[in-house]
Scaffold this motif. Structure first.
Motif, PDB file in Angstrom:
ATOM      1  N   ARG A   1       0.822  -1.213   0.000  1.00  0.00           N
ATOM      2  CA  ARG A   1       0.000   0.000   0.000  1.00  0.00           C
ATOM      3  C   ARG A   1       0.862   1.272   0.000  1.00  0.00           C
ATOM      4  NH1 ARG A   1      -5.006  -0.414   0.904  1.00  0.00           N
ATOM      5  NH2 ARG A   1      -4.884  -2.178   2.328  1.00  0.00           N
ATOM      6  N   THR A   2       1.976   1.245   0.734  1.00  0.00           N
ATOM      7  CA  THR A   2       2.821   2.439   0.865  1.00  0.00           C
ATOM      8  C   THR A   2       3.947   2.499  -0.152  1.00  0.00           C
ATOM      9  OG1 THR A   2       4.251   1.356   2.491  1.00  0.00           O
ATOM     10  CG2 THR A   2       2.340   2.593   3.338  1.00  0.00           C
ATOM     11  N   GLY A   3       4.082   1.483  -0.989  1.00  0.00           N
ATOM     12  CA  GLY A   3       5.151   1.468  -1.987  1.00  0.00           C
ATOM     13  C   GLY A   3       6.492   1.042  -1.435  1.00  0.00           C
ATOM     14  N   ALA A   4       6.477   0.383  -0.271  1.00  0.00           N
ATOM     15  CA  ALA A   4       7.735  -0.057   0.346  1.00  0.00           C
ATOM     16  C   ALA A   4       8.321  -1.286  -0.346  1.00  0.00           C
ATOM     17  CB  ALA A   4       7.524  -0.350   1.829  1.00  0.00           C
ATOM     18  N   VAL A   5       7.566  -1.915  -1.220  1.00  0.00           N
ATOM     19  CA  VAL A   5       8.081  -3.043  -1.995  1.00  0.00           C
ATOM     20  C   VAL A   5       8.565  -2.486  -3.328  1.00  0.00           C
ATOM     21  CG1 VAL A   5       7.516  -5.204  -3.159  1.00  0.00           C
ATOM     22  CG2 VAL A   5       6.538  -4.714  -0.913  1.00  0.00           C
ATOM     23  N   VAL A   6       9.834  -2.686  -3.620  1.00  0.00           N
ATOM     24  CA  VAL A   6      10.416  -2.222  -4.871  1.00  0.00           C
ATOM     25  C   VAL A   6      10.450  -3.407  -5.826  1.00  0.00           C
ATOM     26  CG1 VAL A   6      12.463  -1.256  -5.991  1.00  0.00           C
ATOM     27  CG2 VAL A   6      11.796  -0.495  -3.690  1.00  0.00           C
ATOM     28  N   PHE A   7       9.787  -3.258  -6.963  1.00  0.00           N
ATOM     29  CA  PHE A   7       9.732  -4.353  -7.926  1.00  0.00           C
ATOM     30  C   PHE A   7      10.963  -4.340  -8.820  1.00  0.00           C
ATOM     31  CE2 PHE A   7       5.391  -4.001  -6.592  1.00  0.00           C
ATOM     32  CZ  PHE A   7       4.993  -5.324  -6.521  1.00  0.00           C
ATOM     33  N   VAL A   8      11.648  -5.455  -8.881  1.00  0.00           N
ATOM     34  CA  VAL A   8      12.832  -5.621  -9.723  1.00  0.00           C
ATOM     35  C   VAL A   8      12.348  -6.083 -11.090  1.00  0.00           C
ATOM     36  CG1 VAL A   8      14.999  -6.857 -10.017  1.00  0.00           C
ATOM     37  CG2 VAL A   8      14.229  -6.210  -7.715  1.00  0.00           C
TER      38      VAL A   8
END
Length: 173
Positions: free
Chosen positions: A136-143
């Protein structure tokens, strides 16, 4: 649970039908493997989309010819340390050529999101509060680019049957 697809949380248009519940005549439905196989003949002519839910440990045996008719395939992850869904996803994408939505459902940790994506999942239906908050907060960075091949997807253009996504320091591929 919270459904994350295409970078955002969305409403789930799919109705999960229990083994004893009647199959509604209309709407997008998801059935378990046993029920689908038992009612395959009756479901073949259904106009609305059908999805399949596989429990952890269930094989794809008997479904090889049917996987392309499913608009969504949901692979259950009962506990974050159960990795069988990763293998099932690779089989679906690489060996069986499945191109519909592949959804991981259950106990997914934020550290697993990129690995699931790389195995072929394009939607997450998660129940872990920390993962939901991180998405929700964008703390996961997609590789997006990887040095090592992970799939046979797109192998028609790659030497030796493997897709290679090697990045050179100047950004040329």
């Amino acid at each position: 649970m919270a459904l994350f697809r295409n970078g955002a949380f969305v409403d789930d248009e799919w109705q999960f039908i229990g083994d004893d519940a009647p199959v509604p005549p209309h709407g997008s439905i998801v059935l378990g493997k046993e029920r689908y196989l038992a009612q395959r003949a009756a479901l073949i002519d259904r106009e609305d989309p059908i999805g399949l839910a596989l429990q952890s440990g269930e094989t794809l045996d008997g479904l090889e010819q049917d996987v392309r008719r499913f608009a969504v395939i949901v692979l259950e992850i009962p506990k974050y340390n159960d990795g069988r869904a990763y293998s099932a996803a690779r089989i679906l994408r690489d060996r069986l050529g499945y191109r519909g939505e592949l959804r991981a459902r259950g106990d997914v940790l934020r550290d697993q999101v990129n690995a699931l994506h790389r195995c072929g999942f394009d939607a997450l239906d998660v129940n872990h509060a920390g993962t939901i908050e991180a998405l929700r907060t964008g703390a996961v960075v997609f590789v997006r680019e990887h040095y090592q091949p992970a799939s046979l997807e797109g192998a028609e253009d790659a030497p030796g049957g493997l897709r290679r996504r090697l990045r050179i320091s100047h950004g040329d591929a």
